[in-house]
Design a protein around this motif. Structure first.
Motif, PDB file in Angstrom:
ATOM      1  N   VAL A 177     -54.225 -35.902 116.584  1.00 34.58           N
ATOM      2  CA  VAL A 177     -55.644 -36.179 116.816  1.00 34.58           C
ATOM      3  C   VAL A 177     -55.866 -36.792 118.199  1.00 34.58           C
ATOM      4  N   HIS A 178     -55.257 -37.937 118.446  1.00 32.11           N
ATOM      5  CA  HIS A 178     -55.604 -38.719 119.636  1.00 32.11           C
ATOM      6  C   HIS A 178     -55.069 -38.112 120.926  1.00 32.11           C
ATOM      7  N   LEU A 179     -53.822 -37.699 120.920  1.00 29.71           N
ATOM      8  CA  LEU A 179     -53.268 -37.109 122.137  1.00 29.71           C
ATOM      9  C   LEU A 179     -53.940 -35.783 122.460  1.00 29.71           C
ATOM     10  N   VAL A 180     -54.268 -35.002 121.439  1.00 26.92           N
ATOM     11  CA  VAL A 180     -54.969 -33.729 121.667  1.00 26.92           C
ATOM     12  C   VAL A 180     -56.319 -33.971 122.321  1.00 26.92           C
ATOM     13  N   GLY A 181     -57.119 -34.874 121.744  1.00 20.58           N
ATOM     14  CA  GLY A 181     -58.428 -35.167 122.311  1.00 20.58           C
ATOM     15  C   GLY A 181     -58.348 -35.728 123.710  1.00 20.58           C
ATOM     16  N   ALA A 182     -57.325 -36.559 123.963  1.00 15.56           N
ATOM     17  CA  ALA A 182     -57.183 -37.194 125.269  1.00 15.56           C
ATOM     18  C   ALA A 182     -56.798 -36.199 126.355  1.00 15.56           C
ATOM     19  N   ILE A 183     -55.868 -35.311 126.061  1.00 16.49           N
ATOM     20  CA  ILE A 183     -55.448 -34.332 127.072  1.00 16.49           C
ATOM     21  C   ILE A 183     -56.583 -33.361 127.375  1.00 16.49           C
ATOM     22  N   ALA A 184     -57.337 -32.987 126.357  1.00 13.65           N
ATOM     23  CA  ALA A 184     -58.513 -32.145 126.603  1.00 13.65           C
ATOM     24  C   ALA A 184     -59.498 -32.874 127.512  1.00 13.65           C
ATOM     25  N   ALA A 340     -60.822 -43.005 127.782  1.00 13.82           N
ATOM     26  CA  ALA A 340     -60.361 -42.249 126.612  1.00 13.82           C
ATOM     27  C   ALA A 340     -58.997 -41.619 126.844  1.00 13.82           C
ATOM     28  N   THR A 341     -58.769 -41.081 128.036  1.00 13.52           N
ATOM     29  CA  THR A 341     -57.468 -40.479 128.316  1.00 13.52           C
ATOM     30  C   THR A 341     -56.377 -41.527 128.294  1.00 13.52           C
ATOM     31  N   GLN A 342     -56.609 -42.648 128.932  1.00 13.32           N
ATOM     32  CA  GLN A 342     -55.618 -43.711 128.961  1.00 13.32           C
ATOM     33  C   GLN A 342     -55.381 -44.294 127.570  1.00 13.32           C
ATOM     34  N   LEU A 343     -56.471 -44.520 126.845  1.00 17.35           N
ATOM     35  CA  LEU A 343     -56.369 -45.159 125.532  1.00 17.35           C
ATOM     36  C   LEU A 343     -55.762 -44.217 124.495  1.00 17.35           C
ATOM     37  N   HIS A 344     -56.415 -43.087 124.290  1.00 18.88           N
ATOM     38  CA  HIS A 344     -55.968 -42.169 123.237  1.00 18.88           C
ATOM     39  C   HIS A 344     -54.751 -41.361 123.659  1.00 18.88           C
ATOM     40  N   GLY A 345     -54.640 -41.055 124.950  1.00 25.32           N
ATOM     41  CA  GLY A 345     -53.491 -40.291 125.424  1.00 25.32           C
ATOM     42  C   GLY A 345     -52.259 -41.148 125.607  1.00 25.32           C
ATOM     43  N   GLY A 346     -52.394 -42.210 126.413  1.00 25.40           N
ATOM     44  CA  GLY A 346     -51.249 -43.074 126.661  1.00 25.40           C
ATOM     45  C   GLY A 346     -50.747 -43.762 125.417  1.00 25.40           C
ATOM     46  N   CYS A 347     -51.666 -44.373 124.664  1.00 28.47           N
ATOM     47  CA  CYS A 347     -51.261 -45.076 123.449  1.00 28.47           C
ATOM     48  C   CYS A 347     -50.847 -44.100 122.350  1.00 28.47           C
ATOM     49  N   GLY A 348     -51.443 -42.896 122.336  1.00 29.04           N
ATOM     50  CA  GLY A 348     -51.029 -41.890 121.360  1.00 29.04           C
ATOM     51  C   GLY A 348     -49.608 -41.422 121.601  1.00 29.04           C
TER      52      GLY A 348
END
Length: 467
Positions: A177-184, A340-348
């Motif tokens: 969920v989170h990494l997918v949304g963040a990379i998009a 969002a990228t840093q939060l959901h992507g990095g932390c994901g």
């Protein structure tokens, strides 16, 4: 086949819990909306709230038509365009759970689009939201969900051929969920470029703070509450039970998952609060809220298979991942209004790696083997003596997700950019999306005081541009 009274009661309880969890996850959309609205400038509040609604309604249709079938459907009946029903699933443990299971998975799917909308806020054409939301929810996200959560997925922990004898553990979706949304969101924000005025002529960042801290705090607590459906509720994906010799049902694991979720988020919040205090010299409400959410994102992968003390380690590291990536983003002049990228992507991504390091053998067996006799030993956390198999699977999952979303969403955003339907004009951005695209402002007083002047400025800019 006749069903016993005990089995009927168990099935009813599981269905009710599944639906209740779906309702909690869906309520996270309200949390996203409030968080996003408070984090943008007042002149774009109406737009960002509308995009959150659009993410839900467009995502509902695309997930119904395509997404659920891509994620979990099998055979000719997997898609309503092909067969009579899209509820023909081998992956759902009991056919009676089909409708409830769909609703739960749908709530996850629309959350992905909400993450992406935060990255491209304040400068994106409304039509672009419609396109990316449909594509992301109906195709890109479901493929990753199939890889990890379907029994036939190549990364799945329930596959007949486990990757490295383990599969990738992503219990509730740090990656899915989170990494997918963040990379998009990363590709959307990268292709669009920073907001007007975000960086000065020398490349130094200019503060563009959100207009309403109250909405940010409200959104954070709504997301916190919803996360208890997101993480503990994810036991409904597998509906496992502990072996009868343990003397406990899976409610014990559900409670443990709620505790690890809470501890990780709380730890990340307090570390971010003090960390940012040292960096900027004052206490910041927005930062601590994002820190809490970063901790939740990170623990989402391993919440069911780690000890509470490990969840504290997870949250501590997640806070520094978030702080570090935010510093790096400013240095690279990358503009993400909601981090969002840093939060959901990095932390994901950290959450997936963390699980490979700290997953406890006992809990991995309880959750994924259900105490079945004759099962091969399950790989577990590297730092707990479980070897390299699980952590290798986790790294492969991170790389696969980043690669897949990049090769799908990156070109999509690039095409929208080339067609001039991605970013709004400079004049519209200066005036604000609310007045230039939606006919007014989110706040009546603000509209009465500011709209005549700003709308006149927008019309003047537009006419000059046309001439």
């Amino acid at each position: 086949m006749e069903v016993s009274w005990e089995e009927s009661v168990t099935e009813a309880i599981n269905t009710i819990y599944l639906l209740f969890s779906a309702y909690l996850v869906f309520m996270m959309q309200l949390g996203f909306a409030m968080l996003c609205a408070g984090s943008v400038r007042a002149k774009n509040a109406l737009n960002i709230m509308l995009t959150n609604v659009v993410d839900a309604v467009v995502g509902s249709i695309s997930y119904y038509l395509f997404g659920f079938a891509f994620a979990f459907g099998t055979g000719s009946n997997a898609n309503p365009f092909i067969g009579t029903t899209f509820f023909a699933l081998k992956d759902v443990p009991n056919p009676d759970f089909d409708y409830a299971y769909f609703l739960y998975q749908w709530a996850f799917a629309i959350a992905v689009a909400g993450i992406t909308s935060g990255s491209i806020a304040e400068r994106t054409q409304f039509g672009a939201y419609l396109v990316y939301s449909f594509f992301l929810t109906g195709f890109v996200y479901p493929i990753v969900a199939h890889w990890v959560w379907s029994s036939s997925g190549w990364l799945s922990t329930s596959s007949t051929q486990l990757l490295f004898g383990s599969g990738a553990i992503d219990f509730a979706g740090s990656g899915v969920v989170h990494l997918v949304g963040a990379i998009a969101g990363f590709w959307g924000a990268f292709i669009e470029g920073p907001r007007v005025g975000r960086f000065d002529a020398f490349g130094k960042p200019v503060p563009m703070r959100g207009h309403n801290a109250t909405l940010v705090v409200l959104g954070t607590f709504l997301l916190w509450f919803g996360w208890f459906g997101f993480n503990p509720g994810s036991f409904t994906k597998i509906l496992v039970a502990y072996p009868s010799t343990a003397g406990q049902g899976n409610w014990t694991a559900v409670g443990r998952t709620a505790v690890t979720t809470t501890l990780a988020g709380s730890t990340a919040g307090i570390v971010t609060l003090f960390g940012r205090r040292l960096l900027i010299g004052h206490w910041d409400t927005m930062d601590v809220c994002n820190g809490v959410l970063g901790g939740f994102v990170a623990i989402t992968s391993g919440c069911a298979v780690v000890e509470p003390w490990a969840a504290i380690v997870c949250g501590f590291c997640a806070a520094w991942v978030l702080i570090g990536l935010n510093i790096l983003a400013l240095k690279l002049q990358y503009d993400d209004p909601l981090e969002a990228t840093q939060l959901h992507g990095g932390c994901g991504a950290w959450g997936l790696i963390f699980t490979g390091l700290f997953a406890k053998e006992e809990f991995v067996v309880q959750v994924y083997d259900s105490g079945l006799a004759g099962m091969a030993p399950r790989p577990y956390g590297l730092l707990l003596g479980g070897g390299w198999k699980l952590i290798t699977s986790q790294v492969v999952a991170v790389l696969a997700i980043v690669g897949w979303v990049s090769v799908t969403m990156g070109p999509m955003f690039y095409v929208l950019h080339k067609l001039n339907i991605l970013r709004i004009s400079i004049e519209e951005e200066v005036a604000g999306l609310d007045v230039s695209s939606h006919g007014g402002y989110a706040y009546v007083n603000h509209a009465e005081e500011e709209q005549p002047r700003r709308y006149a400025d927008y019309v003047r800019f537009r006419d000059d541009d046309q001439s």
